[in-house]
Design a protein around this motif. Sequence first.
Motif, PDB file in Angstrom:
ATOM      1  N   PHE A 293       0.873  -1.175   0.000  1.00 40.91           N
ATOM      2  CA  PHE A 293       0.000   0.000   0.000  1.00 40.91           C
ATOM      3  C   PHE A 293       0.904   1.217   0.000  1.00 40.91           C
ATOM      4  O   PHE A 293       1.671   1.418   0.921  1.00 40.91           O
ATOM      5  N   ARG A 294       0.871   2.000  -1.061  1.00 40.60           N
ATOM      6  CA  ARG A 294       1.735   3.175  -1.141  1.00 40.60           C
ATOM      7  C   ARG A 294       0.921   4.424  -0.910  1.00 40.60           C
ATOM      8  O   ARG A 294       0.108   4.797  -1.738  1.00 40.60           O
ATOM      9  N   LEU A 295       1.142   5.017   0.246  1.00 36.81           N
ATOM     10  CA  LEU A 295       0.411   6.202   0.627  1.00 36.81           C
ATOM     11  C   LEU A 295       1.401   7.193   1.227  1.00 36.81           C
ATOM     12  O   LEU A 295       2.255   6.819   2.007  1.00 36.81           O
ATOM     13  N   SER A 296       1.304   8.428   0.804  1.00 36.08           N
ATOM     14  CA  SER A 296       2.061   9.481   1.465  1.00 36.08           C
ATOM     15  C   SER A 296       1.098  10.630   1.721  1.00 36.08           C
ATOM     16  O   SER A 296       0.196  10.886   0.935  1.00 36.08           O
ATOM     17  N   MET A 297       1.294  11.297   2.856  1.00 39.19           N
ATOM     18  CA  MET A 297       0.334  12.301   3.269  1.00 39.19           C
ATOM     19  C   MET A 297       1.003  13.282   4.212  1.00 39.19           C
ATOM     20  O   MET A 297       1.887  12.916   4.970  1.00 39.19           O
ATOM     21  N   THR A 298       0.569  14.540   4.160  1.00 41.16           N
ATOM     22  CA  THR A 298       0.954  15.515   5.181  1.00 41.16           C
ATOM     23  C   THR A 298      -0.327  16.034   5.820  1.00 41.16           C
ATOM     24  O   THR A 298      -1.342  16.204   5.146  1.00 41.16           O
ATOM     25  N   CYS A 299      -0.260  16.260   7.126  1.00 49.26           N
ATOM     26  CA  CYS A 299      -1.414  16.765   7.854  1.00 49.26           C
ATOM     27  C   CYS A 299      -0.939  17.583   9.049  1.00 49.26           C
ATOM     28  O   CYS A 299       0.248  17.605   9.360  1.00 49.26           O
ATOM     29  N   GLN A 300      -1.889  18.223   9.707  1.00 49.96           N
ATOM     30  CA  GLN A 300      -1.537  19.085  10.831  1.00 49.96           C
ATOM     31  C   GLN A 300      -1.451  18.335  12.154  1.00 49.96           C
ATOM     32  O   GLN A 300      -0.623  18.648  12.987  1.00 49.96           O
ATOM     33  N   PHE A 301      -2.328  17.355  12.382  1.00 54.13           N
ATOM     34  CA  PHE A 301      -2.222  16.577  13.606  1.00 54.13           C
ATOM     35  C   PHE A 301      -2.869  15.214  13.453  1.00 54.13           C
ATOM     36  O   PHE A 301      -3.609  14.960  12.517  1.00 54.13           O
ATOM     37  N   MET A 302      -2.543  14.346  14.403  1.00 54.81           N
ATOM     38  CA  MET A 302      -3.015  12.971  14.400  1.00 54.81           C
ATOM     39  C   MET A 302      -3.573  12.656  15.777  1.00 54.81           C
ATOM     40  O   MET A 302      -3.070  13.142  16.780  1.00 54.81           O
ATOM     41  N   ARG A 303      -4.630  11.850  15.806  1.00 52.89           N
ATOM     42  CA  ARG A 303      -5.135  11.387  17.093  1.00 52.89           C
ATOM     43  C   ARG A 303      -5.376   9.886  17.026  1.00 52.89           C
ATOM     44  O   ARG A 303      -5.709   9.330  15.975  1.00 52.89           O
ATOM     45  N   THR A 304      -5.184   9.250  18.143  1.00 56.08           N
ATOM     46  CA  THR A 304      -5.396   7.811  18.249  1.00 56.08           C
ATOM     47  C   THR A 304      -6.842   7.569  18.642  1.00 56.08           C
ATOM     48  O   THR A 304      -7.321   8.111  19.634  1.00 56.08           O
ATOM     49  N   ILE A 305      -7.536   6.763  17.849  1.00 59.64           N
ATOM     50  CA  ILE A 305      -8.920   6.413  18.147  1.00 59.64           C
ATOM     51  C   ILE A 305      -8.970   5.117  18.951  1.00 59.64           C
ATOM     52  O   ILE A 305      -9.700   5.010  19.926  1.00 59.64           O
ATOM     53  N   LYS A 306      -8.161   4.130  18.537  1.00 56.43           N
ATOM     54  CA  LYS A 306      -8.220   2.833  19.216  1.00 56.43           C
ATOM     55  C   LYS A 306      -6.899   2.095  19.058  1.00 56.43           C
ATOM     56  O   LYS A 306      -6.288   2.119  17.988  1.00 56.43           O
ATOM     57  N   ILE A 307      -6.501   1.433  20.132  1.00 61.49           N
ATOM     58  CA  ILE A 307      -5.363   0.504  20.107  1.00 61.49           C
ATOM     59  C   ILE A 307      -5.807  -0.722  20.890  1.00 61.49           C
ATOM     60  O   ILE A 307      -6.261  -0.595  22.029  1.00 61.49           O
ATOM     61  N   SER A 308      -5.671  -1.902  20.289  1.00 60.03           N
ATOM     62  CA  SER A 308      -6.022  -3.127  21.013  1.00 60.03           C
ATOM     63  C   SER A 308      -5.166  -4.279  20.543  1.00 60.03           C
ATOM     64  O   SER A 308      -4.720  -4.322  19.400  1.00 60.03           O
ATOM     65  N   GLY A 309      -4.935  -5.218  21.444  1.00 54.51           N
ATOM     66  CA  GLY A 309      -4.199  -6.415  21.096  1.00 54.51           C
ATOM     67  C   GLY A 309      -5.100  -7.418  20.419  1.00 54.51           C
ATOM     68  O   GLY A 309      -6.314  -7.417  20.643  1.00 54.51           O
ATOM     69  N   LEU A 310      -4.507  -8.251  19.574  1.00 52.02           N
ATOM     70  CA  LEU A 310      -5.284  -9.317  18.937  1.00 52.02           C
ATOM     71  C   LEU A 310      -4.417 -10.517  18.654  1.00 52.02           C
ATOM     72  O   LEU A 310      -3.192 -10.403  18.591  1.00 52.02           O
ATOM     73  N   LEU A 311      -5.061 -11.630  18.507  1.00 56.02           N
ATOM     74  CA  LEU A 311      -4.380 -12.878  18.185  1.00 56.02           C
ATOM     75  C   LEU A 311      -4.607 -13.137  16.703  1.00 56.02           C
ATOM     76  O   LEU A 311      -5.735 -13.318  16.260  1.00 56.02           O
ATOM     77  N   GLN A 312      -3.509 -13.125  15.966  1.00 56.44           N
ATOM     78  CA  GLN A 312      -3.583 -13.280  14.518  1.00 56.44           C
ATOM     79  C   GLN A 312      -3.031 -14.643  14.155  1.00 56.44           C
ATOM     80  O   GLN A 312      -1.960 -15.039  14.620  1.00 56.44           O
ATOM     81  N   SER A 313      -3.761 -15.398  13.319  1.00 55.58           N
ATOM     82  CA  SER A 313      -3.279 -16.718  12.917  1.00 55.58           C
ATOM     83  C   SER A 313      -2.037 -16.584  12.037  1.00 55.58           C
ATOM     84  O   SER A 313      -1.859 -15.589  11.350  1.00 55.58           O
ATOM     85  N   GLN A 314      -1.183 -17.565  12.103  1.00 58.14           N
ATOM     86  CA  GLN A 314       0.074 -17.508  11.359  1.00 58.14           C
ATOM     87  C   GLN A 314      -0.107 -17.853   9.932  1.00 58.14           C
ATOM     88  O   GLN A 314      -0.584 -18.435   9.269  1.00 58.14           O
TER      89      GLN A 314
END
Length: 103
Positions: free
Chosen positions: A82-103
């Motif tokens: 995924f090729r994305l480049s962006m400039t912005c004024q600020f960032m905020r975190t909405i959600k952070i959570s742990g998960l178990l991902q299959s291998q």
Amino acid sequence: MSSVEITKAEISRDGPSLHLHFISTRLPYRPPVKWGAFNAVYFELAFEGVESISVRKFQSHDRSSQNVGHAGKILLTCEEAFRLSMTCQFMRTIKISGLLQSQ
């Protein structure tokens, strides 16, 4: 090393903003004890005051690397699947959570 899987990117003219959802296989240095055997982290981030954005490639089921830097403004770059480049004024975190991902 590629460690980020972008699962969703939403662009809104209000703000303007970009909401980015992704999974990282890099765990924090000291993850919360309650995460137990989780092997990945899910993030939802909102980038506000977007000034420029470029999306050049989008593939499913592959990983990218992500860098967030700043010099008065936030510069986000994602490469590989995924090729994305962006400039912005600020960032905020909405959600952070742990998960178990299959291998």
